[in-house]
Design a protein around this motif. Sequence first.
Motif, PDB file in Angstrom:
ATOM      1  N   THR A 125     -10.281  20.303 -21.661  1.00 18.38           N
ATOM      2  CA  THR A 125     -10.006  19.478 -20.488  1.00 18.38           C
ATOM      3  C   THR A 125      -8.584  18.949 -20.528  1.00 18.38           C
ATOM      4  O   THR A 125      -7.912  18.974 -21.564  1.00 18.38           O
ATOM      5  N   LYS A 126      -8.097  18.435 -19.388  1.00 19.27           N
ATOM      6  CA  LYS A 126      -6.720  17.929 -19.278  1.00 19.27           C
ATOM      7  C   LYS A 126      -6.479  16.741 -20.204  1.00 19.27           C
ATOM      8  O   LYS A 126      -5.408  16.606 -20.790  1.00 19.27           O
ATOM      9  N   SER A 127      -7.477  15.899 -20.377  1.00 20.29           N
ATOM     10  CA  SER A 127      -7.277  14.728 -21.242  1.00 20.29           C
ATOM     11  C   SER A 127      -7.067  15.143 -22.695  1.00 20.29           C
ATOM     12  O   SER A 127      -6.262  14.549 -23.412  1.00 20.29           O
ATOM     13  N   LYS A 175      -0.555  16.748 -26.772  1.00 16.10           N
ATOM     14  CA  LYS A 175       0.886  16.701 -26.519  1.00 16.10           C
ATOM     15  C   LYS A 175       1.490  15.427 -27.101  1.00 16.10           C
ATOM     16  O   LYS A 175       2.567  15.447 -27.688  1.00 16.10           O
ATOM     17  N   LEU A 176       0.788  14.310 -26.950  1.00 21.60           N
ATOM     18  CA  LEU A 176       1.284  13.055 -27.516  1.00 21.60           C
ATOM     19  C   LEU A 176       1.341  13.136 -29.037  1.00 21.60           C
ATOM     20  O   LEU A 176       2.283  12.630 -29.661  1.00 21.60           O
ATOM     21  N   LEU A 177       0.351  13.732 -29.625  1.00 16.35           N
ATOM     22  CA  LEU A 177       0.308  13.870 -31.070  1.00 16.35           C
ATOM     23  C   LEU A 177       1.466  14.727 -31.563  1.00 16.35           C
ATOM     24  O   LEU A 177       2.096  14.427 -32.576  1.00 16.35           O
ATOM     25  N   VAL A 178       1.787  15.768 -30.817  1.00 18.26           N
ATOM     26  CA  VAL A 178       2.870  16.664 -31.193  1.00 18.26           C
ATOM     27  C   VAL A 178       4.213  15.934 -31.088  1.00 18.26           C
ATOM     28  O   VAL A 178       5.098  16.115 -31.913  1.00 18.26           O
ATOM     29  N   LYS A 179       4.374  15.070 -30.078  1.00 16.62           N
ATOM     30  CA  LYS A 179       5.625  14.334 -29.915  1.00 16.62           C
ATOM     31  C   LYS A 179       5.843  13.363 -31.071  1.00 16.62           C
ATOM     32  O   LYS A 179       6.960  13.131 -31.491  1.00 16.62           O
ATOM     33  N   GLU A 180       4.789  12.815 -31.595  1.00 12.29           N
ATOM     34  CA  GLU A 180       4.907  11.840 -32.664  1.00 12.29           C
ATOM     35  C   GLU A 180       5.295  12.484 -33.985  1.00 12.29           C
ATOM     36  O   GLU A 180       5.908  11.848 -34.838  1.00 12.29           O
ATOM     37  N   VAL A 181       4.973  13.717 -34.173  1.00 10.11           N
ATOM     38  CA  VAL A 181       5.308  14.389 -35.419  1.00 10.11           C
ATOM     39  C   VAL A 181       6.782  14.744 -35.388  1.00 10.11           C
ATOM     40  O   VAL A 181       7.274  15.339 -34.447  1.00 10.11           O
ATOM     41  N   SER A 182       7.496  14.326 -36.420  1.00 11.44           N
ATOM     42  CA  SER A 182       8.930  14.619 -36.451  1.00 11.44           C
ATOM     43  C   SER A 182       9.150  16.035 -36.947  1.00 11.44           C
ATOM     44  O   SER A 182       8.483  16.502 -37.863  1.00 11.44           O
ATOM     45  N   VAL A 183      10.079  16.668 -36.313  1.00 14.07           N
ATOM     46  CA  VAL A 183      10.395  18.048 -36.641  1.00 14.07           C
ATOM     47  C   VAL A 183      11.448  18.025 -37.740  1.00 14.07           C
ATOM     48  O   VAL A 183      12.445  17.317 -37.615  1.00 14.07           O
TER      49      VAL A 183
END
Length: 159
Positions: free
Chosen positions: A132-134, A140-148
């Motif tokens: 689902t979209k949620s 996506k939020l979790l991926v943004k929080e992880v530093s590359v």
Amino acid sequence: MFPSVRIQEGWESPFHLELDLEFCPNEECLNVFKILRSGCTSDCDADIIYLTDIVISRIHEKNYSIKTLDRIDPFFILVRNTFQYLNSRKYEEVFNSRRIYIHDIFNNYLKNEPLDISPHPVSPTSPPTVETKSKIKSLKLLVKEVSVPKIMKKAKKQN
């Protein structure tokens, strides 16, 4: 009572008996076989061959389940008696070829295991359910929080 009629040479009976053994149970086929065998004239040969062909088709129908049969099962006795009779007439090609065939297929089903090859192709597993979209937003939020991590340069070799 009818007076006995002496059968003379060249006499033909006005009656004709046709055996339809395809739908008879094994016990009846066994009894018919015993009667045909006791007649032991060349007139019975065609019926014995017909009965032998019925036995062959029944062996193929039972295939690997032959292993589970008891030795006193009517089917097993029918196959054994048919084979023994054919073996007693093995010098005649029409009987010998059926004797060899019964021996080969019966032993194949009795001694071997069935092949594990599926006759139908196996269908692929169904794809995973669409998220689902949620769930997608939370990922996506979790991926943004992880530093590359920064790209590291290769260390130069020292001579």
